[in-house]
Design an enzyme around this catalytic site. Sequence first.
Site, PDB file in Angstrom:
ATOM      1  CD  GLU A 145      48.647  41.651   5.617  1.00 57.48           C
ATOM      2  OE1 GLU A 145      49.544  42.022   4.931  1.00 57.48           O
ATOM      3  OE2 GLU A 145      47.443  41.208   5.405  1.00 57.48           O
ATOM      4  CD  GLU A 171      39.199  46.205  -1.224  1.00 60.63           C
ATOM      5  OE1 GLU A 171      39.560  46.282  -0.096  1.00 60.63           O
ATOM      6  OE2 GLU A 171      38.243  46.957  -1.552  1.00 60.63           O
ATOM      7  CG  LEU A 172      45.965  48.886   0.067  1.00 63.38           C
ATOM      8  CD1 LEU A 172      46.464  50.289   0.441  1.00 63.38           C
ATOM      9  CD2 LEU A 172      46.594  48.416  -1.226  1.00 63.38           C
ATOM     10  CB  SER A 201      34.751  37.334   1.513  1.00 65.53           C
ATOM     11  OG  SER A 201      35.967  37.598   2.016  1.00 65.53           O
ATOM     12  CG  ASN A 221      45.870  36.660  -1.203  1.00 66.58           C
ATOM     13  OD1 ASN A 221      45.486  37.239  -2.187  1.00 66.58           O
ATOM     14  ND2 ASN A 221      45.571  37.110  -0.011  1.00 66.58           N
ATOM     15  N   GLY A 275      46.560  44.049  -3.006  1.00 69.73           N
ATOM     16  CA  GLY A 275      47.967  43.684  -2.512  1.00 69.73           C
ATOM     17  C   GLY A 275      48.367  44.070  -1.358  1.00 69.73           C
ATOM     18  CB  SER A 276      51.860  44.621   0.177  1.00 74.78           C
ATOM     19  OG  SER A 276      52.499  45.127  -1.058  1.00 74.78           O
ATOM     20  CE  LYS A 335      51.293  42.651 -12.138  1.00 74.16           C
ATOM     21  NZ  LYS A 335      51.730  41.508 -12.085  1.00 74.16           N
ATOM     22  CB  CYS A 350      44.038  40.905   3.134  1.00 70.25           C
ATOM     23  SG  CYS A 350      42.607  40.658   1.996  1.00 70.25           S
TER      24      CYS A 350
HETATM   25  P1  NAP Z   1      51.904  42.506  -3.619  1.00 72.15           P
HETATM   26  O1  NAP Z   1      53.612  42.486  -3.774  1.00 72.15           O
HETATM   27  O2  NAP Z   1      51.644  43.972  -3.229  1.00 72.15           O
HETATM   28  O3  NAP Z   1      51.738  42.188  -5.171  1.00 72.15           O
HETATM   29  C1  NAP Z   1      50.380  42.274  -5.592  1.00 72.15           C
HETATM   30  C2  NAP Z   1      50.225  42.701  -6.901  1.00 72.15           C
HETATM   31  O4  NAP Z   1      51.033  43.742  -7.332  1.00 72.15           O
HETATM   32  C3  NAP Z   1      51.074  41.628  -7.945  1.00 72.15           C
HETATM   33  O5  NAP Z   1      50.335  41.476  -9.079  1.00 72.15           O
HETATM   34  C4  NAP Z   1      52.537  42.228  -7.969  1.00 72.15           C
HETATM   35  O6  NAP Z   1      53.132  41.675  -9.324  1.00 72.15           O
HETATM   36  C5  NAP Z   1      51.996  43.567  -8.278  1.00 72.15           C
HETATM   37  N1  NAP Z   1      52.980  44.562  -7.922  1.00 72.15           N
HETATM   38  C6  NAP Z   1      54.294  44.460  -7.232  1.00 72.15           C
HETATM   39  N2  NAP Z   1      55.083  45.445  -7.202  1.00 72.15           N
HETATM   40  C7  NAP Z   1      54.317  46.372  -7.865  1.00 72.15           C
HETATM   41  C8  NAP Z   1      54.680  47.792  -8.474  1.00 72.15           C
HETATM   42  N3  NAP Z   1      55.746  48.367  -7.943  1.00 72.15           N
HETATM   43  N4  NAP Z   1      53.865  48.309  -9.132  1.00 72.15           N
HETATM   44  C9  NAP Z   1      52.893  47.814  -9.527  1.00 72.15           C
HETATM   45  N5  NAP Z   1      52.326  46.562  -9.325  1.00 72.15           N
HETATM   46  C10 NAP Z   1      53.135  45.750  -8.327  1.00 72.15           C
HETATM   47  O7  NAP Z   1      51.246  41.629  -2.770  1.00 72.15           O
HETATM   48  P2  NAP Z   1      51.219  40.031  -2.974  1.00 72.15           P
HETATM   49  O8  NAP Z   1      52.539  39.584  -2.344  1.00 72.15           O
HETATM   50  O9  NAP Z   1      50.783  39.499  -3.991  1.00 72.15           O
HETATM   51  O10 NAP Z   1      50.011  39.458  -1.905  1.00 72.15           O
HETATM   52  C11 NAP Z   1      50.238  39.693  -0.312  1.00 72.15           C
HETATM   53  C12 NAP Z   1      49.571  41.308   0.289  1.00 72.15           C
HETATM   54  O11 NAP Z   1      48.252  41.371  -0.398  1.00 72.15           O
HETATM   55  C13 NAP Z   1      49.246  41.067   1.695  1.00 72.15           C
HETATM   56  O12 NAP Z   1      50.069  42.302   2.025  1.00 72.15           O
HETATM   57  C14 NAP Z   1      47.768  41.066   1.835  1.00 72.15           C
HETATM   58  O13 NAP Z   1      47.183  41.629   2.796  1.00 72.15           O
HETATM   59  C15 NAP Z   1      47.420  41.900   0.408  1.00 72.15           C
HETATM   60  N6  NAP Z   1      45.840  41.336   0.032  1.00 72.15           N
HETATM   61  C16 NAP Z   1      44.981  42.309   0.652  1.00 72.15           C
HETATM   62  C17 NAP Z   1      43.728  42.179   0.082  1.00 72.15           C
HETATM   63  C18 NAP Z   1      42.652  43.035   0.315  1.00 72.15           C
HETATM   64  O14 NAP Z   1      41.579  42.773  -0.338  1.00 72.15           O
HETATM   65  N7  NAP Z   1      42.695  43.926   1.151  1.00 72.15           N
HETATM   66  C19 NAP Z   1      43.435  40.909  -0.551  1.00 72.15           C
HETATM   67  C20 NAP Z   1      44.311  39.918  -0.866  1.00 72.15           C
HETATM   68  C21 NAP Z   1      45.740  40.170  -0.706  1.00 72.15           C
HETATM   69  P3  NAP Z   1      54.331  40.732  -9.152  1.00 72.15           P
HETATM   70  O15 NAP Z   1      53.424  39.393  -8.470  1.00 72.15           O
HETATM   71  O16 NAP Z   1      54.861  40.400 -10.541  1.00 72.15           O
HETATM   72  O17 NAP Z   1      55.283  41.170  -8.119  1.00 72.15           O
END
Ligand code: NAP
Length: 487
Positions: free
Chosen positions: A391, A260-261, A451, A161, A238-239, A184, A294
Site C-alpha cells: 500500500e 476493514e483492512l 464509498s 485517514n 486499519g492495517s 478508540k 485503503c
Molecule cells: P493501524 O496502525 O492499523 O491503526 C488503526 C487503529 O488501530 C488506530 O486506532 C490504532 O491506534 C489502533 N491500533 C494500533 N495497534 C493496535 C493494537 N495492537 N491493538 C489494537 N488497536 C491498535 O492503521 P493506521 O496507521 O491508522 O491506518 C492505515 C491503515 O488502515 C492502512 O493499512 C489502510 O489500508 C487501513 N484502512 C482501511 C480501511 C478500510 O475500510 N478497509 C479504511 C481506512 C484505512 P494508534 O493510532 O494509537 O496506533
Amino acid sequence: MPQSPYDNLLAGVRTELYIGGAWRPAADGARLDVTDPATEATITSVASACVEDAMAAVDAAAAAGPAWAAKKPRERGEILRKAHEIMLREGERLARLMTLENGKSLSDSRAEVAYAAEFFRWNAEEAVRNIGQVSVAPSSGARIVVQHKPSGVAVLVTPWNFPAAMATRKIGPALAAGCTVVLKPASETPLTALALVPILEEAGVPAGVVNVIPSRRSGAVVGGMLKDLRVRVISFTGSTEVGQKLIHAAAENVVKPVMELGGNAPFIVFDDADLDAAVEGALIAKMRNMGEACTSANRFYVHEAVHDAFVEKFAARMKGLKLGNGLEDGVAVGPLVNAETRDKVAELVDDAVAKGAKLVTGGKAVAGAGYFFPATVLTGVPDDARLLREEIFGPVAPIQTFRDEDEIVAKANATEYGLVAYLFTRDLSRGLRVSERLEFGMVGLNRGLVSDPAAPFGGVKQSGLGREGGHEGLMDFLETQYVSVTW
Ligand code: NAP
Ligand code: MG
C-alpha cells in the site's frame, strides 16, 4: 494564557476521556500530543486512556445497554437523524478541525463530513428496518420465528485517514441496532472523534451509549476490553497487520470481528474507455485524501493503445494540483499525516525509479516543515517494484501497460488484498464480465469513487471480514435468534 493560533479551531473541543456521559482525565494522568502535519507544531494534547479507563468505559457501555436496546427503534432512529442534522450544522468547524489534525485539504474534509453525517441518516432509516421472519418448518410444521437482537457492547477502533467517517460508519449502525459502544480513535486524529461527542449529546444519545477513549496504549487497552465477556463485537478499520492481531484476540471469547483492512486497488483503463472520464476517475481514486485511503488506486494498468494519451492528460492534471497547508483555499494536496508515512512514500518511489521506472512528475518530498509529498506519476514501472505490491498510502500513481483481458484480470487479482478495483470501458458487457472475475469486495465501473453509506463497503481475502454501510452494516451489530413454536 497566551493565544495559540489553534484556539479558534479548538473552541468547544474537550480533550479528556468521555466515559458514561462525563469527561475525565486518564486514571494515571497520561496525555498524548496531537500534531499539525502542515507545520509539525503541537496543536494540543488529549487524555490517553489506560486499561483501567477502558474497563470503566466497558462498564458504562454495559450499564447503558439494556435501556438503549429497549428504546423503540423509531426513538433510536430519531436520535440518529438529529445527529445527522447537527453534524451538518457543525460541518465547517468539523472540517477545519479534521484538516488541522490530519492534513487533508479542506475540500476533502468537507466531503468527508457530509459522507460521515450520512451514516447517521442512513442508519436512522435502517433502525426501523430490523425485519425478522416467520415460516413453517417443512417437516414438523412448527413455526420458525426469527428476530435480530442487539449484540451487546461493541468496541470500535478507527484509523487516522477518515477521522469522522470511520467513526460514524461504526457508531451509526451500532446505535441503530441497539448496541452501546466504546470508540478508540487513532492517536494521530483524536480531536475529530472527541468533537462528535457534543453532537451526539445534543441529538439525545444517553450517557454511556457512546464512550470515547483516545489512547496511545492501543494494544493493551483494546486487548483488555476484548477479554471482558460483555464485549460482543470488535469493529476495526486499519492495517491488515493490526487486524490480524485483533482477530486472534477476539478468538479467545469468540467475539465477532468486523474488519476493514488494507487494500491494493488496481485501476484498469481499457482501449475503448472514455479517456476524459478515466482521467477524472483516476484523480479521485488516487488523490482523494492524497492517496491516504485503503480504497486508493495503487496500481494503474492502461491498455497500450491509449497509454500515452492517458498519461499525458493525467500527468498534466496531477502537476496542476496545488500543494500546501490544507487549511488554505485552493489547496488540493495537503501534507501526509506524519513523517513515517511521508518517508515510506519517498522510499517506494526511490525503489521504483532505481528499478527502472520513469518519473513523469513529482517524486521528491518537499524540504522544510510539514510532511509534504507532491502528486507523482511513474510510467514503465517494473513488476518487481515494491509499490505495486505494498500500500503506497500517498499521492503516487505507478502506471503499467497491458494488452488483453485475461492478462489484466490475472494481474489485478495477483495480490493478497481484495478491497476495491476500478475499471473503465465503454463496453458495459465487458465491464460487468471483468468485474465478476475480479476478486475484490467492491468494483468501481467507470467510477473513481465507490464509498456510499447505502452500499455494503468491505473487502475479501486479507482486506477484511464483514461489510459496513447498506443493510449489511446493521446486521453486523445484531444476533439472530430463532424461536421454534407450536401454534
Ligand atoms: P493501524 O496502525 O492499523 O491503526 C488503526 C487503529 O488501530 C488506530 O486506532 C490504532 O491506534 C489502533 N491500533 C494500533 N495497534 C493496535 C493494537 N495492537 N491493538 C489494537 N488497536 C491498535 O492503521 P493506521 O496507521 O491508522 O491506518 C492505515 C491503515 O488502515 C492502512 O493499512 C489502510 O489500508 C487501513 N484502512 C482501511 C480501511 C478500510 O475500510 N478497509 C479504511 C481506512 C484505512 P494508534 O493510532 O494509537 O496506533
Ligand atoms: Mg498507526
